[in-house]
Design an enzyme around this catalytic site. Structure first.
Site, PDB file in Angstrom:
ATOM      1  N   HIS A 154      14.872 -70.518   5.083  1.00 13.76           N
ATOM      2  CA  HIS A 154      13.731 -70.073   5.896  1.00 13.76           C
ATOM      3  C   HIS A 154      13.418 -71.077   7.014  1.00 13.76           C
ATOM      4  O   HIS A 154      12.263 -71.196   7.433  1.00 13.76           O
ATOM      5  CB  HIS A 154      12.472 -69.865   5.036  1.00 13.76           C
ATOM      6  CG  HIS A 154      12.720 -69.073   3.798  1.00 13.76           C
ATOM      7  ND1 HIS A 154      12.626 -67.694   3.744  1.00 13.76           N
ATOM      8  CD2 HIS A 154      13.108 -69.470   2.548  1.00 13.76           C
ATOM      9  CE1 HIS A 154      12.917 -67.279   2.512  1.00 13.76           C
ATOM     10  NE2 HIS A 154      13.223 -68.338   1.776  1.00 13.76           N
ATOM     11  N   SER A 275      18.120 -79.627  34.404  1.00 15.64           N
ATOM     12  CA  SER A 275      17.164 -78.690  34.976  1.00 15.64           C
ATOM     13  C   SER A 275      17.002 -78.980  36.458  1.00 15.64           C
ATOM     14  O   SER A 275      17.055 -80.138  36.871  1.00 15.64           O
ATOM     15  CB  SER A 275      15.827 -78.836  34.251  1.00 15.64           C
ATOM     16  OG  SER A 275      14.766 -78.387  35.066  1.00 15.64           O
ATOM     17  N   LYS A 281      15.352 -83.263  31.673  1.00 16.38           N
ATOM     18  CA  LYS A 281      15.941 -82.291  30.747  1.00 16.38           C
ATOM     19  C   LYS A 281      17.445 -82.449  30.542  1.00 16.38           C
ATOM     20  O   LYS A 281      18.185 -82.714  31.465  1.00 16.38           O
ATOM     21  CB  LYS A 281      15.680 -80.856  31.242  1.00 16.38           C
ATOM     22  CG  LYS A 281      14.250 -80.378  31.152  1.00 16.38           C
ATOM     23  CD  LYS A 281      13.699 -80.300  29.742  1.00 16.38           C
ATOM     24  CE  LYS A 281      14.361 -79.235  28.900  1.00 16.38           C
ATOM     25  NZ  LYS A 281      13.953 -77.889  29.286  1.00 16.38           N
ATOM     26  N   ASN A 283      19.957 -79.862  28.653  1.00 23.84           N
ATOM     27  CA  ASN A 283      19.882 -78.542  28.020  1.00 23.84           C
ATOM     28  C   ASN A 283      21.188 -78.121  27.349  1.00 23.84           C
ATOM     29  O   ASN A 283      22.266 -78.453  27.825  1.00 23.84           O
ATOM     30  CB  ASN A 283      19.504 -77.482  29.074  1.00 23.84           C
ATOM     31  CG  ASN A 283      18.070 -77.644  29.544  1.00 23.84           C
ATOM     32  OD1 ASN A 283      17.209 -78.110  28.809  1.00 23.84           O
ATOM     33  ND2 ASN A 283      17.823 -77.270  30.789  1.00 23.84           N
ATOM     34  N   GLU A 288      23.951 -71.858  24.125  1.00 23.17           N
ATOM     35  CA  GLU A 288      23.110 -70.691  24.430  1.00 23.17           C
ATOM     36  C   GLU A 288      23.937 -69.554  25.014  1.00 23.17           C
ATOM     37  O   GLU A 288      23.732 -68.381  24.683  1.00 23.17           O
ATOM     38  CB  GLU A 288      21.996 -71.080  25.413  1.00 23.17           C
ATOM     39  CG  GLU A 288      20.894 -71.904  24.757  1.00 23.17           C
ATOM     40  CD  GLU A 288      19.934 -72.528  25.755  1.00 23.17           C
ATOM     41  OE1 GLU A 288      18.915 -73.065  25.317  1.00 23.17           O
ATOM     42  OE2 GLU A 288      20.199 -72.507  26.968  1.00 23.17           O
ATOM     43  N   TYR A 315      45.179 -36.365  22.050  1.00 26.63           N
ATOM     44  CA  TYR A 315      44.769 -37.251  23.146  1.00 26.63           C
ATOM     45  C   TYR A 315      43.667 -36.625  23.984  1.00 26.63           C
ATOM     46  O   TYR A 315      43.679 -35.424  24.272  1.00 26.63           O
ATOM     47  CB  TYR A 315      45.970 -37.585  24.058  1.00 26.63           C
ATOM     48  CG  TYR A 315      45.550 -38.455  25.240  1.00 26.63           C
ATOM     49  CD1 TYR A 315      45.461 -39.830  25.112  1.00 26.63           C
ATOM     50  CD2 TYR A 315      45.181 -37.881  26.464  1.00 26.63           C
ATOM     51  CE1 TYR A 315      45.024 -40.626  26.169  1.00 26.63           C
ATOM     52  CE2 TYR A 315      44.748 -38.660  27.524  1.00 26.63           C
ATOM     53  CZ  TYR A 315      44.671 -40.038  27.368  1.00 26.63           C
ATOM     54  OH  TYR A 315      44.236 -40.820  28.411  1.00 26.63           O
TER      55      TYR A 315
END
Ligand code: ARG
Length: 457
Positions: A154, A275, A281, A283, A288, A315
């Site tokens: 969790h 940034s 920063k 990053n 991501e 087809y």
């Protein structure tokens, strides 16, 4: 001029032509298409369906087309699809005899064969990249055999775990992916060529011969199925989707673990971004992006499954829609696997911070309960007694390791001096020596077993 122009009075209108064409994306199949055509022409010549000299002229012509595409001398353009392109280029080079290539064949079995040849190579590349990633994970596991880090459930600290055990977990996932890709590759290694448009052919072809020329393991057993089956594309996209799911989880962990709040790992500057406004920063753009690209791979899987749904036998032109989805899937998969393997190889670790974090949040509470249970106290009661200790510590604002044996005994007199050792973070991880567990020796055995299994592929 279309391959099928004969029965039409006028030519296809420009907008319809642009909508119908697939050359802009199926030109990627040029090599597979020519390879399959060379095998087909060889077989036609050997079976006496065309003259030996005719077959030779076709094969030489096709090899010339291939060489010129590869050298860049010949641009692949101005045709409906790659099959029309290859054939018209062949006829332009060797004349009338080139028109015999399409004997006992249709674009339907041709495109199905091309896609299988292409996808087989693509699966081989996915398999190679997965093996590289797995080797990298095994290396990271070995590097982290002495690391103790927090294990989460969790996203809350749960129990201390071993760092190698952590990387082994991902290696287990990718090893299943590797196995799935190998199985997918085997299943797609079946040759549709010879099925013609849908019903097979009346020429005395030798499918076993083309099969061995193209290195397929088997020939398809039903011509209707062979020209309309794209299961192998869906299956490839599913295999890729699960790889992306696993990569995406690893990315999420990377993003969390490299944040200031966690501080377990460090992504080196070469694989980090900044940034445009906030000078401080650093990053995690790469993880991501991999996490984000997972969405488009899932999208392609959904697209191909939806294209296949409800198609009447055999087809249908809908099947042309398999290509862009497939090509983008393989490209995305390859780039994500390659960049993540490279990033992982450069990852740095902060073992002190991980050990410290692993001991926070009363993460050794289960060890206290187990300590009591091993003295014969029913586990449910041991759980409740430990809960009181946790409450006491929260009130006193103390970790377990700051408690004296007397403080433990004040809650329950069955505690003895040795309870102090069982709340130590590293001891907690070491105590779980069950197969696959968090002790160093269990993690090392897990690693050795992974490396052994990896060698089978
Ligand atoms: N471009 C077509 C495809 O990708 C090739 C097969 C065309 N066959 C046909 N009957 N129109 O499926």
């Amino acid at each position: 001029m279309k391959l099928w122009q004969g029965r039409f009075e006028t030519s296809l209108s420009a907008d319809a032509d642009a909508f119908n064409e697939s050359l802009s994306f199926d030109k990627k199949l040029y090599k597979a298409d020519i390879t399959a055509s060379v095998a087909h022409a060889t077989m036609l010549g050997e079976c006496g369906i065309i003259e030996k000299e005719e077959a030779e002229a076709i094969i030489n012509g096709l090899n010339g087309v291939l060489a010129d595409i590869e050298s860049g001398a010949l641009a692949v353009e101005n045709a409906e699809d790659i099959h029309s392109f290859t054939e018209s280029e062949l006829v332009a080079r060797i004349g009338q005899v080139g028109k015999k290539l399409h004997t006992a064949r249709s674009r339907n079995d041709q495109v199905a064969t091309d896609m299988r040849l292409y996808a087989r190579e693509s699966a081989d590349r996915a398999i190679r990249l997965l093996k590289d990633l797995l080797q990298t994970l095994c290396d990271l596991s070995r590097k982290n055999l002495n690391t103790v880090m927090p294990g989460f459930t969790h996203l809350r600290k749960a129990q201390p775990i071993n760092g190698a055990q952590y990387f082994n977990a991902y290696a287990e996932m990718f090893l299943r992916d590797l196995d799935r890709f190998c199985a997918c590759r085997n299943r797609m290694n079946v040759m549709p060529l010879g099925s013609a448009a849908l019903a097979g052919t009346s020429y005395p072809i030798d499918r076993e011969r083309t099969k061995s020329l193209l290195g397929f393991a088997e020939i398809s057993q039903n011509s209707l199925d062979a020209v309309s089956d794209r299961d192998f594309i869906a299956e490839y996209c599913f295999c890729a989707s699960l790889v992306m799911a696993h990569l995406s989880r690893l990315c999420e962990d990377t993003i969390l673990y490299t944040s200031d709040e966690y501080g377990f790992w460090v992504i080196p500057d070469e694989y980090s971004t900044g940034s445009s406004i906030m000078p401080q920063k650093k990053n995690p753009d790469l993880p991501e992006l991999v996490r984000g690209k997972t969405g488009r791979v899932y999208g392609h899987l959904t697209a191909i499954l939806t294209v296949l749904k409800g198609l009447p036998l055999a087809y249908n032109k809908d099947l042309q829609e398999d290509k862009e989805a497939f090509f983008d899937t393989e490209n995305t998969l390859f780039s994500c696997l390659a960049i993540y393997t490279a990033l992982l190889q450069k990852l740095k670790f902060d073992p002190e911070r991980m050990l410290e974090a692993a001991g926070e949040g009363y993460s050794t509470a289960t060890d206290i309960a187990d300590y009591l249970a091993k003295k014969g106290i029913p586990f449910r009661d041991a759980h409740a007694i430990t809960g009181k200790i946790v409450r006491y510590c929260i009130e006193q604002n103390k970790p377990f390791t700051a408690l004296s044996a007397e403080e433990f005994r004040a809650v329950d007199e069955r505690f003895e001096q040795d309870v102090l050792a069982c709340v130590a973070t590293r001891n907690s991880a070491e105590a779980r020596d069950s197969v696959g567990g968090s002790s160093r020796s269990a993690a090392e055995k897990g690693l050795l077993a992974l490396e052994r299994r990896l060698k089978n592929y």
